[in-house]
Design a protein around this motif. Structure first.
Motif, PDB file in Angstrom:
ATOM      1  N   GLY A  36       0.774  -1.233   0.000  1.00 29.80           N
ATOM      2  CA  GLY A  36       0.000   0.000   0.000  1.00 29.80           C
ATOM      3  C   GLY A  36       0.805   1.284   0.000  1.00 29.80           C
ATOM      4  N   ALA A  37       2.139   1.197   0.035  1.00 29.20           N
ATOM      5  CA  ALA A  37       2.973   2.408   0.015  1.00 29.20           C
ATOM      6  C   ALA A  37       2.760   3.154  -1.300  1.00 29.20           C
ATOM      7  N   GLY A  46      10.932  -0.421  -7.842  1.00 28.07           N
ATOM      8  CA  GLY A  46      10.450  -1.260  -6.760  1.00 28.07           C
ATOM      9  C   GLY A  46       9.941  -0.429  -5.600  1.00 28.07           C
ATOM     10  N   CYS A  47       9.339  -1.095  -4.650  1.00 25.06           N
ATOM     11  CA  CYS A  47       8.792  -0.442  -3.463  1.00 25.06           C
ATOM     12  C   CYS A  47       9.884  -0.334  -2.401  1.00 25.06           C
ATOM     13  N   ALA A  48      10.101   0.860  -1.907  1.00 22.41           N
ATOM     14  CA  ALA A  48      11.117   1.083  -0.873  1.00 22.41           C
ATOM     15  C   ALA A  48      10.691   0.512   0.480  1.00 22.41           C
ATOM     16  N   GLU A  52       8.872  -5.019  -3.074  1.00 21.82           N
ATOM     17  CA  GLU A  52       8.117  -5.558  -4.214  1.00 21.82           C
ATOM     18  C   GLU A  52       8.581  -4.896  -5.511  1.00 21.82           C
ATOM     19  N   ARG A  53       8.717  -5.698  -6.580  1.00 31.59           N
ATOM     20  CA  ARG A  53       9.174  -5.161  -7.859  1.00 31.59           C
ATOM     21  C   ARG A  53       8.153  -5.313  -8.975  1.00 31.59           C
ATOM     22  N   LYS A  54       7.160  -6.158  -8.798  1.00 28.96           N
ATOM     23  CA  LYS A  54       6.235  -6.444  -9.898  1.00 28.96           C
ATOM     24  C   LYS A  54       4.816  -5.941  -9.657  1.00 28.96           C
ATOM     25  N   ASN A  55       4.440  -5.731  -8.437  1.00 33.77           N
ATOM     26  CA  ASN A  55       3.048  -5.449  -8.105  1.00 33.77           C
ATOM     27  C   ASN A  55       2.829  -3.952  -7.856  1.00 33.77           C
ATOM     28  N   LEU A  56       3.272  -3.110  -8.791  1.00 35.47           N
ATOM     29  CA  LEU A  56       3.156  -1.654  -8.682  1.00 35.47           C
ATOM     30  C   LEU A  56       2.182  -1.146  -9.725  1.00 35.47           C
ATOM     31  N   ASP A  90       1.483  15.287   3.687  1.00 39.42           N
ATOM     32  CA  ASP A  90       0.993  13.917   3.533  1.00 39.42           C
ATOM     33  C   ASP A  90      -0.323  14.004   2.779  1.00 39.42           C
ATOM     34  N   LEU A  91      -0.346  13.446   1.567  1.00 42.31           N
ATOM     35  CA  LEU A  91      -1.554  13.507   0.748  1.00 42.31           C
ATOM     36  C   LEU A  91      -2.584  12.490   1.221  1.00 42.31           C
ATOM     37  N   ASP A  92      -3.851  12.865   1.099  1.00 49.31           N
ATOM     38  CA  ASP A  92      -4.927  11.935   1.413  1.00 49.31           C
ATOM     39  C   ASP A  92      -4.818  10.742   0.461  1.00 49.31           C
ATOM     40  N   GLY A  93      -4.938   9.553   0.989  1.00 52.91           N
ATOM     41  CA  GLY A  93      -4.856   8.359   0.154  1.00 52.91           C
ATOM     42  C   GLY A  93      -3.440   7.861  -0.067  1.00 52.91           C
TER      43      GLY A  93
END
Length: 143
Positions: A36-37, A46-48, A52-56, A90-93
């Motif tokens: 969810g990041a 990828g996600c820091a 995760e590298r594929k599910n973006l 910090d953005l909503d969502g």
């Protein structure tokens, strides 16, 4: 600063600022579907947070959020108008971005508060490239 109009002559001032030919500008982001990041970016390898590298997935970031941190700047580089508020929102969502908080009376610094609701607006950045084209940027205003 007047609200800018979208057209072919405007250049984005940030790589994640998208200016569609036939629509309203928006901030592009990438969201990890695993954890969810959310990040302000056109693309990410990828996600820091979870690696995760594929599910973006690409997402439009929200035009509203809360002031997370800020600094009122009174001295800056020559030619930069001061004072101004450098802000982290910090953005909503999801997603966190840095920019300037505008349309605030800084003669009363208490007008700026942590967690105050803000919205994103798009305006001329008051800078031009070598061909004379204007840059469009995003700013925060109190909501």
């Amino acid at each position: 600063m007047a609200e800018a109009q979208t057209n072919d002559a405007l250049l984005p001032a940030a790589p994640f600022l998208t200016i569609p030919a036939d629509g309203k500008p928006y901030l592009a982001g990438v969201k990890c579907k695993t954890c969810g990041a959310t990040y302000a970016a056109q693309k990410r390898i990828g996600c820091a947070k979870c690696g995760e590298r594929k599910n973006l997935e690409s997402v439009k970031l929200s035009d509203s959020g809360k002031l997370y941190n800020y600094t009122i700047v009174y001295r800056s580089f020559p030619g930069v108008k001061v004072p101004f508020v450098s802000a982290i929102v910090d953005l909503d969502g999801g997603g966190t971005i840095k920019g300037n908080l505008v349309d605030v009376d800084l003669s009363k610094p208490e007008n700026v508060k942590f967690d105050m609701p803000v919205k994103v607006v798009y305006r001329d950045a008051e800078r031009k490239d070598a061909q004379g084209r204007s840059y469009l940027s995003y700013f925060f205003v109190p909501a």
